[in-house]
Design an enzyme around this catalytic site. Structure first.
Site, PDB file in Angstrom:
ATOM      1  N   ASP A  62      89.238 -35.633  65.847  1.00 43.16           N
ATOM      2  CA  ASP A  62      90.623 -35.998  65.549  1.00 43.16           C
ATOM      3  C   ASP A  62      90.927 -35.740  64.077  1.00 43.16           C
ATOM      4  O   ASP A  62      90.398 -36.419  63.199  1.00 43.16           O
ATOM      5  CB  ASP A  62      90.870 -37.472  65.880  1.00 43.16           C
ATOM      6  CG  ASP A  62      92.302 -37.897  65.614  1.00 43.16           C
ATOM      7  OD1 ASP A  62      93.194 -37.023  65.634  1.00 43.16           O
ATOM      8  OD2 ASP A  62      92.537 -39.099  65.393  1.00 43.16           O
ATOM      9  N   ASP A  94      98.363 -31.205  63.312  1.00 40.28           N
ATOM     10  CA  ASP A  94      97.550 -32.283  63.864  1.00 40.28           C
ATOM     11  C   ASP A  94      96.921 -31.858  65.184  1.00 40.28           C
ATOM     12  O   ASP A  94      97.637 -31.555  66.147  1.00 40.28           O
ATOM     13  CB  ASP A  94      98.430 -33.523  64.072  1.00 40.28           C
ATOM     14  CG  ASP A  94      97.711 -34.639  64.800  1.00 40.28           C
ATOM     15  OD1 ASP A  94      96.494 -34.790  64.580  1.00 40.28           O
ATOM     16  OD2 ASP A  94      98.350 -35.357  65.581  1.00 40.28           O
TER      17      ASP A  94
END
Length: 392
Positions: free
Chosen positions: A96, A313
């Site tokens: 992540d 992201d």
């Protein structure tokens, strides 16, 4: 904001140094390729995530092999294996780039998943079983300083604890541990195994939301953010790797890609600078072109502010544009494809009934960033196939 087909190439550079060695960890897909979600589910997940997102040394390289697909109906999460403790134990952790902390599930966790639908064996970290494990005291700098996305607190037993949530609403609480992190170091083209470093990471004693679901269960999350607690920053402080990483997700064929910590000396790469003083990885998107023609979009639409800007992201499934950019983008494409296709509106989104191959009808698109970097998109990379319809 409106959705745009996801196509992600992430090259993130923090302060850079010379590169001498590298480290390898394999990366595997977190969900089966036949695991599909509805578009509304993907949008809802991304909205939750965005609610949070809008709030000099000698080193080496860490190289992760990547598997996965850019299909927006497949949940775009990936995981890699890390080894922690003495003797080392292996843990599967999700990758992540939107968070900082590496954490794994503690053996003392009472509500954590006991099995996984991903076909992997879940493991739990036990501080008592590792001869090199140590609890992080309240006096440690990570417990006294502000850490992005992390609320640190001190327990009655002088133990530094944490509690934080992710953008999709899931959360975890636990305490910080210091222990050995193992990796394979690469010098030139030769492989040197059994390299290691002491790092601080979280031991999760409670989880909530999607983290508790067995169909998605893994052993933890590997945060690749730019905070002091990310593994990037910690390995950098040890002089093992520089604070640089690059991420590329392939959009064709069987998918896959690369995730590299360290500087890539590749002449074909064009770099775009990060927006300084931002908690996440912001880039300066300057313009959008359809079939080589720049769209009439006010540059202010792309300016970075407290609730605006372009964030890269890996945890967000779709790409999004503000209305000031989305509307002229749709208008330009629609004008170019008529009368070859039939435009229509479905559930508030622009759709097209297409009889031919989209590559024969729809124009190429480019997203142009500061520094001369352009992301070139083919029609299949900005359109979503819904059977007879193609949805922006």
């Amino acid at each position: 904001m409106r959705p745009l087909w996801p196509f992600l190439i992430l090259a993130v550079l923090l302060p850079v140094s010379v590169v001498y060695c590298a480290t390898l960890l394999p990366l595997h897909r977190a969900f089966p390729l036949n695991h599909r979600l509805q578009l509304d589910q993907l949008r809802a997940r991304d909205r939750l995530r965005h609610a949070r997102l809008l709030q000099g040394f000698v080193g080496g390289v860490v190289d992760f092999s990547v598997q996965g697909s850019s299909d927006p109906y497949l949940v775009g999460l990936y995981f890699t294996k890390v080894k922690l403790g003495s003797p080392p134990r292996e843990f599967n952790v999700q990758i992540d780039t939107g968070s900082d902390v590496l954490w794994v599930t503690c053996s003392s966790c009472s509500n954590c998943p006991q099995s996984s639908g991903l076909g992997i064996q879940l493991n739990y970290f036990d501080t008592a079983s590792s001869s090199t494990a140590g609890l992080v005291p309240c006096s440690h700098p990570i417990c006294t300083s502000e850490i992005q996305t992390t609320a640190t607190q001190c327990s009655q037993s002088n133990q530094c604890s944490y509690s934080f949530q992710y953008g999709d609403g899931s959360g975890t609480t636990g305490y910080y541990v210091s222990d050995t992190f193992y990796f394979d170091a690469v010098v030139g083209e030769s492989l040197i195994a059994n390299s290691s470093a002491s790092i601080n990471f979280g031991c999760s004693t409670f989880q909530s939301g999607d983290l508790t679901k067995t169909d998605k269960a893994v052993d933890g999350i590997f945060g690749f953010g730019q905070g002091d607690l990310s593994v990037i920053s910690q390995l950098s402080s040890h002089g093992i790797t520089p604070r640089v990483f690059s991420h590329c997700l392939k959009g064709e064929g069987s998918g896959g890609g690369i995730l590299v910590l360290g500087e890539i000396l590749e002449p074909g790469i064009v770099y775009s600078p990060l927006v300084p003083s931002q908690p996440h990885y912001n880039l300066n998107l300057q313009s959008i072109a359809v079939n080589g023609q720049l769209l009439p979009i006010d540059p202010a639409a792309f300016a970075t502010s407290s609730n605006r800007g372009t964030i890269v992201d890996s945890g967000t499934t779709l790409a999004y544009l503000v209305e000031e950019a989305y509307d002229p983008f749709v208008s330009a494409v629609t004008a170019m494809v008529q009368p070859s296709v039939t435009p229509m509106i479905s559930k508030g989104s622009q759709c097209y009934l297409v009889s031919n191959s989209v590559s024969e009808v729809f124009p190429p698109v480019s997203l142009n960033f500061a520094g001369g970097a352009s992301m070139l998109l083919k029609p299949e990379e900005y359109l979503i196939n819904l059977g007879f319809y193609i949805l922006f």
